[in-house]
Design a protein around this motif. Structure first.
Motif, short mmCIF file in Angstrom:
data_model
loop_
_atom_site.label_atom_id
_atom_site.label_comp_id
_atom_site.label_asym_id
_atom_site.label_seq_id
_atom_site.Cartn_x
_atom_site.Cartn_y
_atom_site.Cartn_z
N THR A 142 -9.13 -28.90 8.50
CA THR A 142 -10.12 -29.60 7.69
C THR A 142 -11.23 -30.11 8.60
O THR A 142 -11.17 -29.95 9.82
CB THR A 142 -9.48 -30.74 6.88
N GLU A 143 -12.24 -30.72 8.00
CA GLU A 143 -13.37 -31.27 8.75
C GLU A 143 -13.46 -32.77 8.50
O GLU A 143 -12.78 -33.32 7.63
CB GLU A 143 -14.68 -30.60 8.30
N ASP A 144 -14.33 -33.42 9.24
CA ASP A 144 -14.60 -34.83 9.02
C ASP A 144 -15.64 -34.96 7.91
O ASP A 144 -16.83 -34.74 8.12
CB ASP A 144 -15.12 -35.47 10.31
N TRP A 182 -16.58 -27.76 10.83
CA TRP A 182 -16.32 -26.97 9.63
C TRP A 182 -16.13 -25.48 9.89
O TRP A 182 -15.18 -24.87 9.40
CB TRP A 182 -17.43 -27.17 8.60
N LEU A 183 -17.03 -24.84 10.63
CA LEU A 183 -16.93 -23.39 10.82
C LEU A 183 -15.63 -23.00 11.53
O LEU A 183 -15.02 -21.99 11.19
CB LEU A 183 -18.14 -22.88 11.62
N GLY A 235 -22.52 -23.25 7.74
CA GLY A 235 -21.39 -22.64 7.06
C GLY A 235 -21.03 -23.27 5.74
O GLY A 235 -20.14 -22.77 5.05
N ASP A 236 -21.69 -24.38 5.38
CA ASP A 236 -21.37 -25.04 4.11
C ASP A 236 -21.89 -24.22 2.94
O ASP A 236 -22.99 -23.65 3.00
CB ASP A 236 -21.98 -26.44 4.09
N VAL A 238 -26.84 -27.76 11.04
CA VAL A 238 -26.27 -28.47 12.18
C VAL A 238 -24.75 -28.27 12.14
O VAL A 238 -24.18 -27.97 11.09
CB VAL A 238 -26.58 -29.98 12.14
N VAL A 239 -24.09 -28.44 13.27
CA VAL A 239 -22.63 -28.27 13.31
C VAL A 239 -21.90 -29.58 13.04
O VAL A 239 -20.71 -29.59 12.73
CB VAL A 239 -22.16 -27.67 14.65
N THR A 240 -22.60 -30.71 13.16
CA THR A 240 -22.06 -32.03 12.84
C THR A 240 -22.92 -32.64 11.75
O THR A 240 -24.12 -32.88 11.96
CB THR A 240 -22.04 -32.95 14.08
#
Length: 232
Positions: free
Chosen positions: A30-32, A72-73, A140-141, A157-159
């Motif tokens: 999962t992601e934050d 996420w990715l 990636g969202d 962005v990645v974050t």
């Protein structure tokens, strides 16, 4: 010689049992993304509204599992790598449909556009008016990918929270995200900014997505476990 043979067979049998146990363990990524899934520094655990449902389903089903937090990715790609690898909270889109078994929904989120107050983008009233601006989102969202597919100008962005800084500095003029997520960050005291929600795009269900090669019988058990927790 006889004793050695017995020992060897016992060791082989034990190794096989361990391998089978490991094979059936679910690796969940999962992601934050609070309040749905995030790391609580006080409890030292991954928690959240969606996490609670995933944990209940796994425990009710009696399967071993681990939940790990990644960007996420990376979380998404791990779920594509092998059977019994899963990721949440995942939007169910046409291009993802055949890649996973879908368990849920776990939660429902809103896709909306946000602008910095006092900027030209803050005055738009419908999605089509956003085409003149750059829209920021998470790499990636599904929400950002859908806007990119429709020809909107996007940056990623990645974050996720980096979008706040880009919007404040006007490197992007709009940010696509869920208002509940932004409000959660505001409530916990994260450094904030003056913003306005300008356009609601959609309400979207998010799921636990498990690798398509995961045994169907196990997936059905997990689906029933999620449904049972929803009915309580």
């Amino acid at each position: 010689m006889q004793l050695s043979l017995v020992f060897f067979l016992a060791l082989f049998s034990t190794s096989g049992a361990v391998s089978a146990q490991v094979e059936k363990s679910y690796q969940i990524s999962t992601e934050d993304y609070p309040p749905y899934n995030y790391y609580n520094s006080k409890t030292k655990a991954i928690v959240g509204l969606a996490t609670n449902k995933v944990r209940r389903a796994m425990e009710k089903s009696g399967v071993e599992y681990q939940i790990r937090l990644y960007p996420w990715l990376r979380a998404y790609n791990r779920a594509l790598s092998a059977p019994r690898h899963c990721v949440y909270s995942t939007a169910r889109t046409p291009d993802r449909e055949a890649l996973f078994h879908w368990i849920g929904p776990l939660v429902t989120v809103e896709w909306a556009l946000f602008a910095k107050k006092g900027t030209p983008a803050a005055s738009i009233q419908k999605l089509e008016e956003a085409r003149q601006f750059v829209i920021g989102g998470l790499e990636g969202d599904a929400s950002l990918s859908e806007l990119k597919r429709q020809g909107f100008k996007t940056e990623s962005v990645v974050t996720n929270w980096l979008n706040k800084d880009k919007l404040v500095g006007q490197r992007i003029q709009l940010w696509i995200d869920d208002p509940v997520y932004i409000d959660f960050e505001k409530q916990k005291g994260t450094e904030f900014f003056d913003y306005v929600k300008v356009v609601k795009i959609a309400s979207v269900d998010l799921y636990l997505a498990c690798n398509i090669k995961t045994p169907s019988a196990e997936i059905e058990l997990l689906k029933k476990s999620v449904a049972a927790s929803d009915s309580r």
